[in-house]
Design an enzyme around this catalytic site. Structure first.
Site: not given
Ligand code: NAD
Length: 302
Positions: A94, A169
């Site tokens: 997102t 979204k």
């Molecule tokens: P998170 O922080 O748990 O995971 C993100 C991952 O990306 C981490 O493991 C981090 O190490 C990795 N990362 C960051 N930079 C990187 C890079 N340069 N190379 C490789 N890996 C990298 O976040 P999340 O909760 O999994 O959310 C991810 C996306 O989904 C966000 O945009 C969030 O807004 C969206 N989202 C989350 C939810 C939820 O309930 N958690 C629901 C809908 C949408």
């Protein structure tokens, strides 16, 4: 079966990538976190040593990263250089509409087909393969991405041109944030007016005040279906993520010249809730702040 690079194995990606492996795809996973990578390997993915290595010879690239700056960085520093031009690029994060459109323009200029495909549904839906994907991009891009997204979700909807998935979204989540805040203050008021909250729920859920925030996700413990309210507001959709989405919506509204006073009010309320330490609580937990804020200040009590 396809060779898929999956970059970003956090709360969401860590659930999604294994579903692609379960569907029979060869998933080459990468994350900056060793722990996240280890968990993905335990669930059927192959570890790549870098994002570029994951992209080599891939048929599809899927990214699930925190925010726009991470997405722009990963595509510019690794994906565009390492992925074959025939690969479909799918960003499920997102992020802000402006960055989504910019990265997709850069992809197109480089000869790639890219779609933005943010999701609705939280960590449980990511693990269970029941996400809803809102897809922005060309009709061809949508058709190429569809079978991959279907292995991770229950609904895959084409929202329109590049950036439209992100637009859908954040519009949805602005509505959700505003209706949840309104639902919370309404139940607090109903209680202060002496109404039995279950009775009020029974009435309002059959009347014109009905909304998803009330009937599917009631913020009052013991009222309506089981929700995070019944678990001390743990789990569910974190208030900090709701705040993130409201900020994205407000930035998009400013850029589009749209007047969104209710969205602005919701953003302010969620900012206050997060500042008070509620960021990791489910977003319906804001009812606690709204309820408490009704208490008269100490000075006025005696
Ligand atoms: P998170 O922080 O748990 O995971 C993100 C991952 O990306 C981490 O493991 C981090 O190490 C990795 N990362 C960051 N930079 C990187 C890079 N340069 N190379 C490789 N890996 C990298 O976040 P999340 O909760 O999994 O959310 C991810 C996306 O989904 C966000 O945009 C969030 O807004 C969206 N989202 C989350 C939810 C939820 O309930 N958690 C629901 C809908 C949408």
């Amino acid at each position: 079966m396809a060779k898929i690079a999956f970059i970003g194995l956090g709360h969401m990606g860590g659930g999604m990538a294994p579903n692609l492996a379960k569907a029979g795809h060869e998933v080459r996973a990468f994350d900056l976190s060793e722990d996240a990578l280890k968990r993905a390997v335990e669930h059927g993915c192959t570890a790549a040593r870098s994002a570029a290595e994951a992209c080599k010879d891939a048929d599809a690239i899927v990214t699930m990263l925190p925010a726009g700056k991470h997405v722009a960085d990963v595509y510019r520093s690794a994906v565009f250089a390492a992925a074959p031009k025939s690969a479909i690029l799918i960003d499920c994060s997102t992020i802000d509409v402006a960055t989504a459109k910019l990265v997709e323009e850069e992809a197109q200029a480089d000869g790639f087909t890219m779609v933005d495909a943010p999701v609705s549904g939280g960590i449980a839906a990511a693990q269970g393969g029941t996400l809803t994907f809102m897809v922005g991009g060309s009709a061809e891009g949508f058709e190429q991405a569809r079978p991959i997204l279907e292995a991770m979700g229950k609904a895959v909807i084409h929202a329109g041109a590049a950036g439209s998935g992100q637009a859908a979204k954040i519009c949805n989540n602005m509505l959700l944030g505003a209706t949840m805040a309104a639902t919370c203050e309404t139940f607090v008021l109903a209680g202060k007016l002496g109404l039995d909250l279950q009775t009020f729920y029974d009435i309002a859920s059959k009347a014109s005040g009905q909304s998803w925030s009330m009937t599917s996700y009631c913020p009052v413990p013991g009222v309506g279906p089981e929700t995070p309210a019944d678990r001390g507001y743990e789990g569910g959709f974190a208030a900090a993520l709701m705040l993130k989405d409201l900020k994205l919506a407000m930035a998009a509204a400013m850029e589009a010249g749209a007047y969104t006073p209710m969205g602005g009010e919701a953003e302010e309320l969620y900012q206050r809730f997060v500042d008070l330490g509620g960021g990791t609580k489910d977003f319906s937990g804001i009812i606690k702040m709204i309820d408490d804020s009704w208490k008269p200040p100490e000075d006025d009590q005696g």
